[in-house]
Enzyme design. Structure first.
Site, PDB file in Angstrom:
ATOM      1  N   HIS A  14       0.871  -1.171   0.000  1.00 54.42           N
ATOM      2  CA  HIS A  14       0.000   0.000   0.000  1.00 54.42           C
ATOM      3  C   HIS A  14       0.906   1.218   0.000  1.00 54.42           C
ATOM      4  O   HIS A  14       1.790   1.320   0.846  1.00 54.42           O
ATOM      5  CB  HIS A  14      -0.874  -0.044   1.261  1.00 54.42           C
ATOM      6  CG  HIS A  14      -1.589   1.229   1.529  1.00 54.42           C
ATOM      7  ND1 HIS A  14      -2.702   1.612   0.833  1.00 54.42           N
ATOM      8  CD2 HIS A  14      -1.338   2.227   2.419  1.00 54.42           C
ATOM      9  CE1 HIS A  14      -3.114   2.791   1.281  1.00 54.42           C
ATOM     10  NE2 HIS A  14      -2.305   3.177   2.235  1.00 54.42           N
ATOM     11  N   ALA A 195       6.200   6.515  -1.210  1.00 53.83           N
ATOM     12  CA  ALA A 195       7.496   5.819  -1.318  1.00 53.83           C
ATOM     13  C   ALA A 195       8.164   5.596   0.037  1.00 53.83           C
ATOM     14  O   ALA A 195       9.394   5.581   0.132  1.00 53.83           O
ATOM     15  CB  ALA A 195       8.427   6.575  -2.273  1.00 53.83           C
ATOM     16  N   ARG A 196       7.347   5.432   1.067  1.00 58.52           N
ATOM     17  CA  ARG A 196       7.844   5.173   2.433  1.00 58.52           C
ATOM     18  C   ARG A 196       8.656   6.333   3.029  1.00 58.52           C
ATOM     19  O   ARG A 196       9.377   6.161   4.004  1.00 58.52           O
ATOM     20  CB  ARG A 196       8.707   3.896   2.490  1.00 58.52           C
ATOM     21  CG  ARG A 196       7.976   2.634   2.043  1.00 58.52           C
ATOM     22  CD  ARG A 196       6.891   2.261   3.062  1.00 58.52           C
ATOM     23  NE  ARG A 196       6.277   0.970   2.755  1.00 58.52           N
ATOM     24  CZ  ARG A 196       5.152   0.814   2.054  1.00 58.52           C
ATOM     25  NH1 ARG A 196       4.502   1.865   1.566  1.00 58.52           N
ATOM     26  NH2 ARG A 196       4.654  -0.376   1.867  1.00 58.52           N
ATOM     27  N   LEU A 197       8.543   7.502   2.396  1.00 59.32           N
ATOM     28  CA  LEU A 197       9.269   8.663   2.934  1.00 59.32           C
ATOM     29  C   LEU A 197       8.327   9.427   3.873  1.00 59.32           C
ATOM     30  O   LEU A 197       7.943  10.571   3.626  1.00 59.32           O
ATOM     31  CB  LEU A 197       9.784   9.543   1.781  1.00 59.32           C
ATOM     32  CG  LEU A 197      10.756   8.817   0.853  1.00 59.32           C
ATOM     33  CD1 LEU A 197      11.170   9.712  -0.319  1.00 59.32           C
ATOM     34  CD2 LEU A 197      12.008   8.353   1.616  1.00 59.32           C
ATOM     35  N   HIS A 198       7.956   8.741   4.919  1.00 59.01           N
ATOM     36  CA  HIS A 198       6.939   9.273   5.822  1.00 59.01           C
ATOM     37  C   HIS A 198       7.469  10.457   6.633  1.00 59.01           C
ATOM     38  O   HIS A 198       8.675  10.617   6.809  1.00 59.01           O
ATOM     39  CB  HIS A 198       6.497   8.167   6.793  1.00 59.01           C
ATOM     40  CG  HIS A 198       6.182   6.882   6.106  1.00 59.01           C
ATOM     41  ND1 HIS A 198       5.249   6.804   5.098  1.00 59.01           N
ATOM     42  CD2 HIS A 198       6.692   5.634   6.260  1.00 59.01           C
ATOM     43  CE1 HIS A 198       5.195   5.549   4.668  1.00 59.01           C
ATOM     44  NE2 HIS A 198       6.066   4.824   5.359  1.00 59.01           N
TER      45      HIS A 198
END
Ligand SMILES: Cc1cc2nc3c(=O)[nH]c(=O)nc-3n(C[C@H](O)[C@H](O)[C@H](O)COP(=O)(O)O)c2cc1C
Length: 219
Positions: A14, A195-198
């Site tokens: 996700h 892109a998981r760059l939270h």
């Protein structure tokens, strides 16, 4: 079955889309920030925004977690209610340092907070207890939370006994039931991004200056 689920867990992906969380936009007090996110959670029709996972650690260092409802907040932390003889209560007596985690997937948000527990004043618990539905009040008397039960019937019999005992009058608060206040000294607000760059913003309570230090950490 285990293998299928395991493969499925490995396959689903996700991507997080949404809105940024910035040092400039977060509020100075983390409980105010929690309150703002909570209102947004309510506005997003999240099923159970009061729910949070509470983790306790006993004197041997063994952790345990369970879901609880936040039933009140102040500018310093959370209030929740439970049984003072339960597993969590015993663990908090051994070690008052706890952690809570809140996950609001619809908003791609997570909150982590840690701090120290103390019991709330009896009057605060009395007031909260008196506003609970009668069936929950009886349940608080009937359930020796976390203790072994021989059967479901044993519990239902105790409910009947206490219904009889309190028939025709108000149910008083059991001495073994009440509130805890968790004074928070660390907060993390997590916002899912692509892109998981939270985004992750931390608040640390600074004992010297008696203010919150804020900084960003890596996703
Ligand atoms: C959505 C949800 C809300 C809950 N709220 C509470 C609560 O406010 N207080 C409580 O004592 N238990 C609550 N529970 C039950 C706890 O998760 C837990 O089973 C119980 O407190 C016993 O925990 P312990 O044996 O670790 O002490 C809730 C469970 C769920 C799933």
């Amino acid at each position: 079955m285990i293998e299928e689920v395991s493969n499925f867990l490995n396959e689903i992906r996700h991507d997080f889309s949404s809105r940024p969380l910035n040092m400039e936009s977060v509020l100075d007090n983390p409980m105010e920030q929690y309150a703002q996110w909570f209102e947004e959670a309510v506005g997003s029709q999240i099923l159970d925004p009061k729910a949070m996972v509470l983790t306790t650690v006993n004197s041997r260092g063994v952790p345990s977690s369970r879901v609880l409802y936040a039933r009140g907040i102040t500018r310093e932390g959370f209030i929740f209610y439970t049984n003072y003889n339960s597993r969590k209560a015993k663990e908090m007596e051994e070690n008052p340092f706890v952690c809570v985690n809140i996950h609001w997937p619809e908003l791609e948000r997570q909150i982590r907070a840690s701090g120290k527990i103390e019991k709330v004043k009896a009057e605060v618990s009395d007031k909260y207890f008196s506003g609970r539905p009668r069936a929950s009040q009886i349940g608080a008397w009937a359930s020796d939370q976390s203790d072994k039960l021989s059967s479901r019937e044993e519990l239902e019999k105790k409910v009947e006994e206490f219904e009889k005992k309190f028939r025709g009058r108000d149910v008083p608060r059991p001495p073994h039931w009440g509130g805890y206040f968790m004074k928070v000294d660390y907060f993390e607000f997590w916002q899912g991004r692509a892109a998981r760059l939270h985004d992750r913003i931390v608040y640390d309570w600074n004992k010297e200056s008696r203010t919150w230090d804020k900084h960003r950490i890596s996703p």
